[in-house]
Design an enzyme around this catalytic site. Sequence first.
Site, PDB file in Angstrom:
ATOM      1  N   ARG A   1       0.830  -1.331  -0.058  1.00 40.28           N
ATOM      2  CA  ARG A   1      -0.067  -0.112  -0.071  1.00 40.28           C
ATOM      3  C   ARG A   1       0.814   1.023  -0.111  1.00 40.28           C
ATOM      4  O   ARG A   1       0.248   2.345   0.622  1.00 40.28           O
ATOM      5  CB  ARG A   1      -0.936   0.089   1.045  1.00 40.28           C
ATOM      6  CG  ARG A   1      -2.063  -1.099   1.108  1.00 40.28           C
ATOM      7  CD  ARG A   1      -3.028  -1.004   0.006  1.00 40.28           C
ATOM      8  NE  ARG A   1      -3.854  -2.214  -0.080  1.00 40.28           N
ATOM      9  CZ  ARG A   1      -3.557  -3.273  -0.474  1.00 40.28           C
ATOM     10  NH1 ARG A   1      -2.468  -3.431  -1.208  1.00 40.28           N
ATOM     11  NH2 ARG A   1      -4.333  -4.284  -0.531  1.00 40.28           N
TER      12      ARG A   1
ATOM     13  N   SER B   1      -9.980   0.835   4.184  1.00 36.24           N
ATOM     14  CA  SER B   1      -9.091   0.237   5.207  1.00 36.24           C
ATOM     15  C   SER B   1      -8.454   1.403   5.789  1.00 36.24           C
ATOM     16  O   SER B   1      -7.741   2.334   4.995  1.00 36.24           O
ATOM     17  CB  SER B   1      -8.164  -0.521   4.837  1.00 36.24           C
ATOM     18  OG  SER B   1      -8.939  -1.821   4.375  1.00 36.24           O
TER      19      SER B   1
ATOM     20  N   GLU C   1      -3.229   3.870   6.760  1.00 39.55           N
ATOM     21  CA  GLU C   1      -3.179   3.836   5.277  1.00 39.55           C
ATOM     22  C   GLU C   1      -3.893   4.909   4.548  1.00 39.55           C
ATOM     23  O   GLU C   1      -3.298   5.547   3.616  1.00 39.55           O
ATOM     24  CB  GLU C   1      -4.055   2.677   4.639  1.00 39.55           C
ATOM     25  CG  GLU C   1      -4.006   2.270   3.468  1.00 39.55           C
ATOM     26  CD  GLU C   1      -4.878   1.079   2.882  1.00 39.55           C
ATOM     27  OE1 GLU C   1      -4.701   0.160   3.285  1.00 39.55           O
ATOM     28  OE2 GLU C   1      -5.544   1.288   1.738  1.00 39.55           O
TER      29      GLU C   1
HETATM   30  C1  LIG Z   1     -15.286   1.312   0.214  1.00 36.63           C
HETATM   31  C2  LIG Z   1     -13.660   1.214  -0.293  1.00 36.63           C
HETATM   32  C3  LIG Z   1     -13.226   0.116  -0.367  1.00 36.63           C
HETATM   33  C4  LIG Z   1     -11.634  -0.005  -0.639  1.00 36.63           C
HETATM   34  N1  LIG Z   1     -11.030  -0.857  -0.759  1.00 36.63           N
HETATM   35  C5  LIG Z   1      -9.836  -0.879  -1.335  1.00 36.63           C
HETATM   36  C6  LIG Z   1      -9.035  -2.233  -1.503  1.00 36.63           C
HETATM   37  O1  LIG Z   1      -9.624  -3.376  -1.718  1.00 36.63           O
HETATM   38  N2  LIG Z   1      -7.751  -2.059  -1.824  1.00 36.63           N
HETATM   39  C7  LIG Z   1      -7.118  -1.027  -1.763  1.00 36.63           C
HETATM   40  O2  LIG Z   1      -5.794  -1.142  -2.018  1.00 36.63           O
HETATM   41  N3  LIG Z   1      -7.809   0.087  -1.392  1.00 36.63           N
HETATM   42  C8  LIG Z   1      -9.028   0.120  -1.203  1.00 36.63           C
HETATM   43  N4  LIG Z   1      -9.801   1.614  -0.942  1.00 36.63           N
HETATM   44  C9  LIG Z   1      -8.892   2.580  -0.943  1.00 36.63           C
HETATM   45  C10 LIG Z   1      -9.026   3.274  -2.019  1.00 36.63           C
HETATM   46  O3  LIG Z   1      -9.997   2.798  -3.002  1.00 36.63           O
HETATM   47  C11 LIG Z   1      -7.317   3.392  -2.649  1.00 36.63           C
HETATM   48  O4  LIG Z   1      -6.576   3.976  -1.696  1.00 36.63           O
HETATM   49  C12 LIG Z   1      -7.510   4.228  -3.891  1.00 36.63           C
HETATM   50  O5  LIG Z   1      -6.095   3.706  -4.659  1.00 36.63           O
HETATM   51  C13 LIG Z   1      -7.364   5.820  -3.757  1.00 36.63           C
HETATM   52  O6  LIG Z   1      -7.225   6.337  -5.046  1.00 36.63           O
HETATM   53  P1  LIG Z   1      -7.972   7.733  -5.275  1.00 36.63           P
HETATM   54  O7  LIG Z   1      -7.960   7.877  -6.944  1.00 36.63           O
HETATM   55  O8  LIG Z   1      -9.328   7.872  -4.744  1.00 36.63           O
HETATM   56  O9  LIG Z   1      -6.867   8.446  -4.598  1.00 36.63           O
HETATM   57  P2  LIG Z   1      -7.221   9.855  -3.337  1.00 36.63           P
HETATM   58  O10 LIG Z   1      -8.035   9.182  -2.370  1.00 36.63           O
HETATM   59  O11 LIG Z   1      -7.827  11.008  -4.343  1.00 36.63           O
HETATM   60  O12 LIG Z   1      -5.675  10.252  -3.083  1.00 36.63           O
HETATM   61  C14 LIG Z   1      -4.981   9.391  -2.395  1.00 36.63           C
HETATM   62  C15 LIG Z   1      -3.487  10.045  -2.392  1.00 36.63           C
HETATM   63  O13 LIG Z   1      -2.959   9.514  -3.812  1.00 36.63           O
HETATM   64  C16 LIG Z   1      -2.496  10.952  -4.425  1.00 36.63           C
HETATM   65  N5  LIG Z   1      -2.730  11.151  -5.690  1.00 36.63           N
HETATM   66  C17 LIG Z   1      -3.749  10.766  -6.411  1.00 36.63           C
HETATM   67  N6  LIG Z   1      -3.578  10.900  -7.859  1.00 36.63           N
HETATM   68  C18 LIG Z   1      -2.394  11.046  -7.861  1.00 36.63           C
HETATM   69  C19 LIG Z   1      -1.350  11.208  -9.239  1.00 36.63           C
HETATM   70  N7  LIG Z   1      -2.309  11.490 -10.366  1.00 36.63           N
HETATM   71  N8  LIG Z   1      -0.310  11.722  -9.073  1.00 36.63           N
HETATM   72  C20 LIG Z   1       0.371  11.555  -7.575  1.00 36.63           C
HETATM   73  N9  LIG Z   1      -0.506  11.483  -6.439  1.00 36.63           N
HETATM   74  C21 LIG Z   1      -1.681  11.064  -6.643  1.00 36.63           C
HETATM   75  C22 LIG Z   1      -3.414  12.179  -3.722  1.00 36.63           C
HETATM   76  O14 LIG Z   1      -2.673  13.291  -3.767  1.00 36.63           O
HETATM   77  C23 LIG Z   1      -3.455  11.264  -2.267  1.00 36.63           C
HETATM   78  O15 LIG Z   1      -2.047  11.880  -1.700  1.00 36.63           O
HETATM   79  C24 LIG Z   1     -11.037   1.409  -0.495  1.00 36.63           C
HETATM   80  C25 LIG Z   1     -11.677   2.366  -0.244  1.00 36.63           C
HETATM   81  C26 LIG Z   1     -12.995   2.463  -0.079  1.00 36.63           C
HETATM   82  C27 LIG Z   1     -13.888   3.857   0.261  1.00 36.63           C
END
Ligand SMILES: Cc1cc2nc3c(=O)[nH]c(=O)nc-3n(C[C@H](O)[C@H](O)[C@H](O)COP(=O)(O)OP(=O)(O)OC[C@H]3O[C@@H](n4cnc5c(N)ncnc54)[C@H](O)[C@@H]3O)c2cc1C
Length: 313
Positions: free
Chosen positions: A177, A233, A306
Amino acid sequence: MIDKENYFRRELGEDVRFNVPLKDFVSLKVGGVAEIFYEARDVEALTKAIIAAYKESIPFFILGGGYNIIPSDAGFPGLVIKNISNNIIFTPESSVVISDSGVSLGKLINLAAGRDLGGIEFLSGVPSTVGGAVYGNAGSSSSTIGDFVKSVTLLIERDNRLVIEKHDKEWMQFCYRSSRLKKNKGKEKFSPVILSVAIQMIRRRKDEIMQSMKDAMDHKKRNQPLDEISAGSFFKNPGASEEMAAGYLLDKSGVKKLRVGGAAFSQRHANFLINRKKATAEDVRLLAEKARLLVSEKCGINLEEEIEYIGQW
Ligand SMILES: Cc1cc2nc3c(=O)[nH]c(=O)nc-3n(C[C@H](O)[C@H](O)[C@H](O)COP(=O)(O)OP(=O)(O)OC[C@H]3O[C@@H](n4cnc5c(N)ncnc54)[C@H](O)[C@@H]3O)c2cc1C
């Protein structure tokens, strides 16, 4: 001091907005306002917005889907760039797909399946943009997106200016992660931004991919409280065994009984901190601190988030 409103309107056009509530853009539905807010529809707009903030040393934050972040109630002083770049390049003779960082994982998996390209369908149901997933090395218990990344194209600072560079997956230092970008966030003056990602897919029949997608989704529905308001998580698993899963340790420590304001832990999965009823970001952070202390007292383990806290705390 520059007039930020005039400056960003001049640089980015009329789409720039001011004092935009971040809770409308994050899955946990908490947080104050973004001082400046801009939706970047393509990689060019994303790059332009970052350069505009960089030139005037204005803090900026890249918002993907908002599924893994907690913005503070005081909001974000600076520019929040919502990345909605959405181009995907498929080439008939190649199983490498090039995706803009703002593409949703679900869209990528589905469009690829239609071309008999799979591999990453274990990520079905993980709400994310491609950029957010690569930044945090999103995954399941079996695999992570980092295993499929061939290269990333980033905007990065070199000699006090921003340049575009392409790097291979080794450079990204993917681990549980996390990635080089997540590990170094806040340590460098400029945190590199992922513009696009080349993903090495695997040729598979569409019906097989669709079945794997369904299996992954069913597994998620059985094990995660997807109908509750959460950021996924909350803490990382401190180890790989079942007894070292954050959810197990939290449950064992009794966090399901804790409440702070409208924030609580899901009764179905103790590592899902949920917004039960109009929780504030402060409720969420206080509750998380209480839970961390409890786990430390009862199990002697210090849990690490996380999720990321964003803005002024
Ligand atoms: C219901 C639910 C279930 C989930 N299940 C899982 C799972 O099974 N496995 C898992 O790994 N995660 C899971 N997650 C967590 C989430 O889905 C991941 O962490 C996801 O990858 C976040 O991506 P995001 O685009 O929403 O990023 P954001 O939450 O918008 O940002 C997260 C971080 O990434 C950075 N970021 C985003 N885009 C870029 C870019 N282009 N360049 C540089 N930095 C960037 C942001 O600045 C921030 O620091 C879950 C979340 C929820 C709500």
